[in-house]
Design a protein around this motif. Sequence first.
Motif, PDB file in Angstrom:
ATOM      1  N   THR C 101      -3.028 -11.116 -12.525  1.00  0.00           N
ATOM      2  CA  THR C 101      -4.383 -10.468 -12.722  1.00  0.00           C
ATOM      3  C   THR C 101      -5.331 -11.655 -12.161  1.00  0.00           C
ATOM      4  O   THR C 101      -6.724 -11.787 -12.158  1.00  0.00           O
ATOM      5  CB  THR C 101      -4.687 -10.760 -14.177  1.00  0.00           C
ATOM      6  OG1 THR C 101      -4.253 -11.833 -14.664  1.00  0.00           O
ATOM      7  CG2 THR C 101      -3.983  -9.539 -14.740  1.00  0.00           C
ATOM      8  N   ARG C 102      -5.101 -12.720 -11.641  1.00  0.00           N
ATOM      9  CA  ARG C 102      -5.815 -13.731 -11.114  1.00  0.00           C
ATOM     10  C   ARG C 102      -6.334 -13.434  -9.606  1.00  0.00           C
ATOM     11  O   ARG C 102      -7.180 -14.329  -9.165  1.00  0.00           O
ATOM     12  CB  ARG C 102      -5.000 -14.958 -10.891  1.00  0.00           C
ATOM     13  CG  ARG C 102      -4.807 -15.817 -12.235  1.00  0.00           C
ATOM     14  CD  ARG C 102      -3.839 -16.735 -12.083  1.00  0.00           C
ATOM     15  NE  ARG C 102      -2.539 -16.529 -11.507  1.00  0.00           N
ATOM     16  CZ  ARG C 102      -1.482 -17.194 -11.341  1.00  0.00           C
ATOM     17  NH1 ARG C 102      -1.732 -18.518 -11.582  1.00  0.00           N
ATOM     18  NH2 ARG C 102      -0.265 -16.520 -11.026  1.00  0.00           N
ATOM     19  N   GLY C 103      -6.049 -12.274  -8.878  1.00  0.00           N
ATOM     20  CA  GLY C 103      -6.683 -11.705  -7.736  1.00  0.00           C
ATOM     21  C   GLY C 103      -8.143 -11.642  -8.122  1.00  0.00           C
ATOM     22  O   GLY C 103      -8.487 -11.570  -9.191  1.00  0.00           O
ATOM     23  N   VAL C 104      -8.995 -11.436  -6.978  1.00  0.00           N
ATOM     24  CA  VAL C 104     -10.264 -11.417  -7.118  1.00  0.00           C
ATOM     25  C   VAL C 104     -10.913 -10.231  -7.892  1.00  0.00           C
ATOM     26  O   VAL C 104     -11.662 -10.168  -8.505  1.00  0.00           O
ATOM     27  CB  VAL C 104     -11.056 -11.245  -5.574  1.00  0.00           C
ATOM     28  CG1 VAL C 104     -11.207 -12.718  -5.160  1.00  0.00           C
ATOM     29  CG2 VAL C 104     -10.819 -10.432  -4.751  1.00  0.00           C
ATOM     30  N   TYR C 105      -9.894  -9.125  -7.758  1.00  0.00           N
ATOM     31  CA  TYR C 105     -10.138  -7.480  -8.573  1.00  0.00           C
ATOM     32  C   TYR C 105      -9.580  -7.859  -9.777  1.00  0.00           C
ATOM     33  O   TYR C 105      -9.755  -6.918 -10.694  1.00  0.00           O
ATOM     34  CB  TYR C 105      -9.787  -6.634  -7.739  1.00  0.00           C
ATOM     35  CG  TYR C 105     -10.790  -6.302  -6.401  1.00  0.00           C
ATOM     36  CD1 TYR C 105     -12.124  -6.027  -6.126  1.00  0.00           C
ATOM     37  CD2 TYR C 105      -9.817  -6.797  -5.175  1.00  0.00           C
ATOM     38  CE1 TYR C 105     -12.397  -5.943  -4.909  1.00  0.00           C
ATOM     39  CE2 TYR C 105     -10.378  -6.838  -3.859  1.00  0.00           C
ATOM     40  CZ  TYR C 105     -11.662  -6.306  -3.824  1.00  0.00           C
ATOM     41  OH  TYR C 105     -12.307  -6.265  -2.497  1.00  0.00           O
ATOM     42  N   VAL C 115      -6.367  -3.101  -3.268  1.00  0.00           N
ATOM     43  CA  VAL C 115      -7.393  -2.487  -4.386  1.00  0.00           C
ATOM     44  C   VAL C 115      -8.541  -2.172  -3.408  1.00  0.00           C
ATOM     45  O   VAL C 115      -9.296  -1.327  -3.442  1.00  0.00           O
ATOM     46  CB  VAL C 115      -7.902  -3.721  -5.285  1.00  0.00           C
ATOM     47  CG1 VAL C 115      -8.927  -3.313  -6.009  1.00  0.00           C
ATOM     48  CG2 VAL C 115      -6.713  -4.245  -6.194  1.00  0.00           C
ATOM     49  N   PHE C 116      -8.881  -3.363  -2.348  1.00  0.00           N
ATOM     50  CA  PHE C 116     -10.308  -2.732  -1.732  1.00  0.00           C
ATOM     51  C   PHE C 116      -9.806  -1.757  -0.812  1.00  0.00           C
ATOM     52  O   PHE C 116     -11.162  -1.169   0.088  1.00  0.00           O
ATOM     53  CB  PHE C 116     -11.024  -3.922  -1.215  1.00  0.00           C
ATOM     54  CG  PHE C 116     -10.773  -4.533  -0.074  1.00  0.00           C
ATOM     55  CD1 PHE C 116     -10.088  -5.983  -0.136  1.00  0.00           C
ATOM     56  CD2 PHE C 116     -11.016  -4.181   1.049  1.00  0.00           C
ATOM     57  CE1 PHE C 116     -10.044  -6.610   1.172  1.00  0.00           C
ATOM     58  CE2 PHE C 116     -10.741  -4.760   2.225  1.00  0.00           C
ATOM     59  CZ  PHE C 116     -10.299  -5.977   2.195  1.00  0.00           C
ATOM     60  N   LEU C 117      -8.885  -1.505  -0.330  1.00  0.00           N
ATOM     61  CA  LEU C 117      -8.499  -0.259   0.639  1.00  0.00           C
ATOM     62  C   LEU C 117      -8.089   0.952  -0.212  1.00  0.00           C
ATOM     63  O   LEU C 117      -7.592   2.005   0.424  1.00  0.00           O
ATOM     64  CB  LEU C 117      -7.277  -0.755   1.565  1.00  0.00           C
ATOM     65  CG  LEU C 117      -7.634  -1.690   2.496  1.00  0.00           C
ATOM     66  CD1 LEU C 117      -6.913  -1.979   3.494  1.00  0.00           C
ATOM     67  CD2 LEU C 117      -8.927  -1.133   3.358  1.00  0.00           C
ATOM     68  N   ASN C 118      -8.602   0.895  -1.450  1.00  0.00           N
ATOM     69  CA  ASN C 118      -8.371   1.951  -2.289  1.00  0.00           C
ATOM     70  C   ASN C 118      -6.888   2.616  -2.591  1.00  0.00           C
ATOM     71  O   ASN C 118      -6.747   3.763  -2.894  1.00  0.00           O
ATOM     72  CB  ASN C 118      -8.869   3.261  -1.740  1.00  0.00           C
ATOM     73  CG  ASN C 118     -10.679   3.082  -2.166  1.00  0.00           C
ATOM     74  OD1 ASN C 118     -11.011   2.371  -3.190  1.00  0.00           O
ATOM     75  ND2 ASN C 118     -11.640   3.782  -1.551  1.00  0.00           N
ATOM     76  N   LYS C 120      -3.976   3.449  -4.969  1.00  0.00           N
ATOM     77  CA  LYS C 120      -3.944   3.538  -6.255  1.00  0.00           C
ATOM     78  C   LYS C 120      -2.819   3.058  -6.997  1.00  0.00           C
ATOM     79  O   LYS C 120      -2.730   2.779  -7.991  1.00  0.00           O
ATOM     80  CB  LYS C 120      -3.793   5.284  -6.451  1.00  0.00           C
ATOM     81  CG  LYS C 120      -5.370   5.694  -6.126  1.00  0.00           C
ATOM     82  CD  LYS C 120      -6.573   5.454  -6.957  1.00  0.00           C
ATOM     83  CE  LYS C 120      -7.904   5.806  -6.508  1.00  0.00           C
ATOM     84  NZ  LYS C 120      -8.942   4.737  -6.085  1.00  0.00           N
ATOM     85  N   THR C 193      -1.694 -13.559   1.656  1.00  0.00           N
ATOM     86  CA  THR C 193      -2.371 -14.881   1.719  1.00  0.00           C
ATOM     87  C   THR C 193      -2.951 -15.310   0.094  1.00  0.00           C
ATOM     88  O   THR C 193      -2.589 -14.399  -0.642  1.00  0.00           O
ATOM     89  CB  THR C 193      -3.302 -15.241   2.525  1.00  0.00           C
ATOM     90  OG1 THR C 193      -3.816 -16.318   2.576  1.00  0.00           O
ATOM     91  CG2 THR C 193      -4.543 -14.334   2.595  1.00  0.00           C
ATOM     92  N   ASP C 194      -3.442 -16.229   0.112  1.00  0.00           N
ATOM     93  CA  ASP C 194      -4.015 -16.731  -1.161  1.00  0.00           C
ATOM     94  C   ASP C 194      -2.967 -16.770  -2.364  1.00  0.00           C
ATOM     95  O   ASP C 194      -3.205 -16.524  -3.521  1.00  0.00           O
ATOM     96  CB  ASP C 194      -5.224 -15.763  -1.589  1.00  0.00           C
ATOM     97  CG  ASP C 194      -6.192 -16.524  -2.461  1.00  0.00           C
ATOM     98  OD1 ASP C 194      -6.224 -17.790  -2.564  1.00  0.00           O
ATOM     99  OD2 ASP C 194      -6.877 -15.835  -3.243  1.00  0.00           O
ATOM    100  N   LYS C 196      -0.867 -18.260  -5.346  1.00  0.00           N
ATOM    101  CA  LYS C 196      -1.379 -19.261  -6.602  1.00  0.00           C
ATOM    102  C   LYS C 196       0.064 -20.196  -6.914  1.00  0.00           C
ATOM    103  O   LYS C 196      -0.096 -21.272  -7.039  1.00  0.00           O
ATOM    104  CB  LYS C 196      -1.468 -18.345  -7.710  1.00  0.00           C
ATOM    105  CG  LYS C 196      -2.817 -17.447  -7.560  1.00  0.00           C
ATOM    106  CD  LYS C 196      -3.939 -17.866  -7.198  1.00  0.00           C
ATOM    107  CE  LYS C 196      -5.277 -17.174  -7.095  1.00  0.00           C
ATOM    108  NZ  LYS C 196      -6.333 -17.551  -6.478  1.00  0.00           N
TER     109      LYS C 196
END
Lengths: 434, 537, 387
Positions: C101-105, C115-118, C120, C193-194, C196
Amino acid sequence: MLKLFSHAGRVVGRVAAGAAALAIGASVSAKAEDSIKVGVLHSLSGTMAISETTLKDTVLFLVDEQNKKGGLLGKKLEAVVVDPASNWPLFAEKARELITKDKVVVVFGCWTSVSRKSVLPVFKELNSILFYPVQYEGEESERNVFYTGAAPNQQAIPAVDYLMSKDGGEVKRWVLAGTDYVYPRTTNKILEAYLLSKGVAKEDIMINYTPFGHSDWQTIVADIKKFGSAGKKTAVVSTINGDANVPFYKELGNQGIKATDIPVVAFSVGEEELAGIDTKPLVGHLAAWNYFESIDTPENKKFIAEWQAYTKNPKRVTNDPMEATYIGFNAWVAAVEKVKSTDPDKVIDALPGIKVPNLTGGTAEVLPNHHITKPVFIGEIEDNGQFDVVWKSNGLVPGDAWSDYLEGSKDLEADWVKLKCGNYNTVTKKCGGS
Amino acid sequence: MRLSSPLAVLLLGLALFATLVPRAAHAGPYEDALAKFTTESYADTAAALGLLATSGNPRAVEVVDALADGRLLVDPAAGKVYIRGADGSLADAASGQPAAGVDAAALKAVRANNRVRGAIAAASGALSLFNPDPAKRLAAAQAVFKSRDATVLPALDAALAKETVPAVKQALATARAAIVIGSSAAPEAERIAAVATIADAGDQDALAVLQNLPPDAPASVKTAAASAIAGIQRTLAVWGVAQNVWYGLSLGSVLLLAAIGLAITFGVMGVINMAHGEMVMLGAYTTFVVQELIRAYNPALFDASLLIAIPIAFLFTGLIGVIIERTVIRFLYGRALETLLATWGISLILQQAIRTIFGPTNREVGAPSWMSGTVDVGHLAVTYGRAWIIVFAILVFLALLAVLRLTRIGLEMRAVTQNRRMAASMGIRTNWVDAMTFGLGSGIAGIAGVALSQIDNVSPNLGQSYIIDSFLVVVFGGVGNLWGTLVGAMSLGIANKLLEPYAGAVLGKIALLVIVILFIQKRPRGLFALKGRAIEA
Amino acid sequence: MSQTDTRKPALLGTGGLVFLAIVIGLAVLVPALNLLLPAGSALHVPTYLVSLLGKYLCYALLALSVDLIWGYVGILSLGQGAFFALGGYAMGMYLMRQIGTRGVYGDPVLPDFMVFLNWKELPWFWYGFDWFPFAAAMVLLAPGLLALVFGWFAFRSRVTGVYLSIITQAMTFALLLAFFRNDMGFGGNNGLTDFKDILGFNIQADGTRAALFALTALALAGGYVLCRYLVRSHFGKVLIAIRDAETRVRFTGYRVENYKLAAFVVSACLAGIAGALYVPQVGIINPSEFSPANSIEIIVWVAVGGRGTLAGAALGAVLVNYAKTYFTSGMLAPYWLFMLGGLFVAVTLFLPKGILGTFLEWRARRSAGSPEPDAPPAPGITAKPAE
């Protein structure tokens, strides 16, 4: 003939100077004590050199100008240039080197989204500042990064609005053509949602993705032509990137698609890209940017004259990412002068609210979401490789980090001043990703 | 002009009227139109063009042409419009008289955007239906077809009545049909006839007209249109396949050009020449330099610039090739894989050299006029540029074949590559032949660069984008066999273009790569395998 | 030292021991100097250097995997980068799932790019990667299976020499295009990337970095010992025989394709391990790792260091990459390709056996009497001028 090779002479000179500098490396580092170091992280070789080299020169030019004005806080600025060679892991390595080894206090760099994503963890870990000067897909707001290029709402949506207007030709049918990577994917997702909300039917939208450096456009251009001859006014919204543009436009010209039939509006084609194409067959095709070289303001004229004098090339063009670099550099200088320190924490806190003039007669304000305010211009390609501005936004548009048209991000908000958060969820009232 | 049609009479009358009463300002549509040009609004400019098209004023053509060329100037303060002639002289658009004592610096050119350009095309279409030049009349008919402006109908009828050139006549009839078909004023029978006329045209544009009938069209017209649509779609589907094959041939010829030099340096000599792509790039840059020199010293030669560039590119890249062979490659014979390492290094150096000399950005290589434009062959749109590249690729291939088969140096090359020691003992200077062979392969790559400069970026990265495909073509066709390279290039090109409409550009390419990999399993030595002991080398 | 000399059956020989000592020494010293000494100390190794050296050692392991098949079997794979990248992606997918859950969304299951490419739901091939043992198994299985399938087809049909090289290149190119596609579900051009943390440890902490470095050095040492063991065994002797005269080996009754296939799969697994260690240290995995140019570069490292010497391959990888790091900074940054290109040409012309190969030859010539039977340069692995 001389003109063609004079650059080579300078290069030889620079190599010699470079070798000399290496030899006396000790004295260089001794001198560095009383200067402020600025990192330049743009690819000088590999596929992205074509776009990024100019930005490296821009930062060097701005540093030079600043030093002529007496430097910053009484010290000279010194630019440290590295070549991440269009290699994404190398970007991260070079960013780390700039910050820890060369001790730069700010970095101007990156072009592609992937290079930015690659260096992000480094800037967060080492707590430094990155100014990112290129239009991008949004969906990001980081404490250590300032985005001086356009977010989608500062470029894509106004362009589509223009094409739907009477002056733009009342376009009813849309081709969204892009290179298959994050920026076009996101922009097209946003545009598709936006067009549907404006009553455009699903079958009147065609989406097409091509790989990087795609060079054979015959089939796709023919498809566009076919799609566009259905009796409704059609336009192409192009997020085609870099190298693929030249063959794309050449094919458009070859197949006789004129701007009066099917206009193409591009978000990644500027003066620099047009320099490699014969623009006569392309007159009337469009681009949406926040800056054009042809905009007639005293600031812009002065900037162009000084730039051409600095590069010793009276034909050298300017473009939008250069202006974004210019704004970012001046905003950083203003923030450093405000807090009388180059300490990243202080500068990061000082930056939101800083206002600096842009080159088109307006003011760029750094917003709490680390984006800036920008005017939007739409230009038509002219036969001399420049753009004729046919539309401009009413005032300045603030950059929006999180798109309102994407499901995942419509509830997110970025505010580093009050909320101290880049992705605050207004529904759950929580700051995600921490 | 025979005074047979009412419109012509009208035109002549108006012209007479205009000359007899030159000072009749603000009296007709022409003057209204001129007034609209001075407001500096795209909407007004477009409206003005509409007025001009039907004004009947003989100077209207001149005004529209001037606007199209950016020679229409206005003085917004005085509300005056001027036309600048080719020699720079100014004429008052209202009277046609030379304008004396006007400060040219105070005048502004009327600006055009896409909307205005569209209106210009429509207006000049309506105005040049009677132009003495048949090509202009044809263009006019096509412009009217696009604009479908019902007010042009009387003029169109008049033009149709006196037209003698069959092609123009047909275009006029199609344009007329396109207007009639959507006009509720026209009788039903005439509209059904119009459907037939449009169906005869049978192309994508005709399809668009038929598919966009107004909703209030009579049922009979709709039925006729529906069957015509089905017919056109069937025909176009067949032509679609032909179009894809043509695109495939075109892509294949590009691959052939890129690979054929490699077929020599790699296929014949066995050098894994990673710098091959850079030779192509050097050829493209040679074209750029040649064009710059021509632009600077003798612009009249521009159309011949590519022809001039071909031998220069061949000699220049050939020379570079010989230098590379003499200084590096010749020490590496028998150690083929080490040529990979050295030529990779050379390719890095050449890329960076070009980047430092010419800068990292793309360079503009213009297209000569004979390579621009399209010609329709049936429903196949053939672009001249692509057609010439196919022809050129075949010519290069044949020339190379002839050199290898028919000349003495070709014979020596084959001898040396087949059995070096035997050739040497027959008195062939193998060193010299090696240098010439490598030079030949490099020179051919340079020629390919001249052609590729027409369709791709002229940038330091140009060569990199072709090197993988080039090796694939040579290996697919069979190393050491020129015919294999030809067949390999063409079949890969056509397969790619036939796959692309179904799979998309990316998946199509991936599918093709997988097919090649599987094919090599079937024929481990490529399409045209060399027979005999050579294969065990 | 020697590799193929039957009179010296020792597994490592002095050269090998020196190499092992250096690598294991690095594994202990670098983390110790980084963690134990204060930042001001002259001997302190900055964290920047730790991850840089870690990257070099990953490349060294990768070069080792190439040398095993190229130096000892004569398979010139221009697609080795594909195995490296697959191992890297397997590790990257594990690291992505660890973000949680530490992702930006803040989505508990889906990575941010989905998530940002929708997207599901999580695509099926992402299942299991949140469990480290599964991901670790995939690090070996993904490249191993690809090598098995690809090699099985290629070696069975006796695709050899340059034909093999070019189809391995086609393979990595096809994978490059596939992974670039956003629809594939691997993050497209941005890659993964990114990250944790890894196994619960913060991936940016000095301790984690030092541990990763030590692990990489140990993996390199282990890989080296494994390769030495293989090439000195009976199996290895057959491999060398295949390299030198494939047809003859076949005539003597060996199933050449099985030997080649085994070596190819082992090499792919080693490359996969290198990739898996590389990703947490550089912080990103992206399709450009599949690019054919990268695979060619690996070959270049091996050639520079000395083909068929194992330790030389590792040395070449470190040297070339150090040169790259060095030349891309400072005043010479815009001209570094001249240096690198010049280096390659010079090595080919003046050190045809690579750095280590030339050194060994020089030493062998000095100790006259006993000719050093080091792996001789192989005969043409590609179409050489037909004789």
